[in-house]
Design a protein around this motif. Structure first.
Motif, mmCIF file in Angstrom:
data_model
loop_
_atom_site.group_PDB
_atom_site.id
_atom_site.type_symbol
_atom_site.label_atom_id
_atom_site.label_comp_id
_atom_site.label_asym_id
_atom_site.label_seq_id
_atom_site.Cartn_x
_atom_site.Cartn_y
_atom_site.Cartn_z
ATOM 1 N N SER A 145 0.828 -1.201 0.000
ATOM 2 C CA SER A 145 0.000 0.000 0.000
ATOM 3 C C SER A 145 0.867 1.258 0.000
ATOM 4 O O SER A 145 0.641 2.185 -0.789
ATOM 5 N N LEU A 148 -6.754 7.791 -7.339
ATOM 6 C CA LEU A 148 -5.956 6.609 -7.703
ATOM 7 C C LEU A 148 -5.368 5.946 -6.463
ATOM 8 O O LEU A 148 -5.432 4.729 -6.308
ATOM 9 N N THR A 169 -8.137 4.274 -4.425
ATOM 10 C CA THR A 169 -8.666 3.068 -5.060
ATOM 11 C C THR A 169 -7.664 1.926 -5.055
ATOM 12 O O THR A 169 -7.985 0.805 -4.676
ATOM 13 N N HIS A 170 -6.440 2.203 -5.459
ATOM 14 C CA HIS A 170 -5.457 1.138 -5.672
ATOM 15 C C HIS A 170 -4.625 0.780 -4.449
ATOM 16 O O HIS A 170 -3.971 -0.268 -4.449
ATOM 17 N N CYS A 171 -4.645 1.628 -3.447
ATOM 18 C CA CYS A 171 -3.768 1.401 -2.286
ATOM 19 C C CYS A 171 -4.533 1.119 -1.006
ATOM 20 O O CYS A 171 -3.952 1.119 0.078
ATOM 21 N N ARG A 185 -8.585 -3.555 0.557
ATOM 22 C CA ARG A 185 -8.581 -4.168 -0.773
ATOM 23 C C ARG A 185 -7.358 -5.068 -0.946
ATOM 24 O O ARG A 185 -7.472 -6.208 -1.405
ATOM 25 N N ALA A 208 -1.474 -3.956 -12.092
ATOM 26 C CA ALA A 208 -0.643 -3.002 -11.355
ATOM 27 C C ALA A 208 0.822 -3.367 -11.548
ATOM 28 O O ALA A 208 1.176 -4.545 -11.620
#
Length: 158
Positions: free
Chosen positions: A18, A41, A44-46, A50, A95
């Motif tokens: 993360s 971003l 959402t991605h980190c 998730r 990713a």
């Protein structure tokens, strides 16, 4: 140059992934995307929840092949990547990021090669990636790796 090992991510890696991805996104896209788009971003991605869920399900969700990490012999994570095969023959690089201070050490290439091998093992003959910006700083690297396309969508045969 310190030795780096590429391995599957473990649940204990989620926080480091993360942080690494957040740092890579902020470093790569500040000045290219708006501040709000960069924050989105990263959010959402980190997200730690998730990442914890995704690390816990490699091979357990349709098409998802899991996270890989690049780890220095000191134990520090310097790169992370994830991929999957969502449709027969079609692999996706979800990713790929390296720590800004570890770039230009071939870590991205090592991670990409390992993700690509996994995609091939699951029947992929093409690999795609969607980028946040058509001016993505990763474009020169991806082009050297054989990706082609225009705008924010690139593909290559593997």
């Amino acid at each position: 140059m310190r030795p780096v090992e590429v391995r599957p991510a473990a649940p204990a890696d989620a926080t480091a992934i993360s942080r690494l991805l957040g740092q890579a996104i902020r470093d790569s896209y500040s000045g290219i995307l708006t501040e709000s788009a960069v924050r989105q971003l990263v959010g959402t991605h980190c997200s730690l929840s998730r990442l914890n869920a995704e690390i816990g399900i490699p091979g357990g969700a349709p098409g998802w092949l899991g996270w890989l990490v690049a780890e220095e012999d000191s134990g520090r994570l310097v790169g992370a990547a994830a991929g999957g095969v969502l449709m027969p023959g079609e692999g996706e690089l979800f990713a790929l990021g390296t720590a800004p201070d570890a770039r230009r050490r071939k870590i991205g290439g090592m991670l990409l090669a390992e993700v690509t091998d996994r995609l091939r093992e699951h029947g992929a003959v093409r690999q795609g990636i969607s980028l946040p910006s058509a001016q993505d700083p990763a474009l020169p690297f991806l082009t050297r790796q054989g990706f082609e396309g225009s705008g924010t969508r690139l593909t290559r045969f593997i």
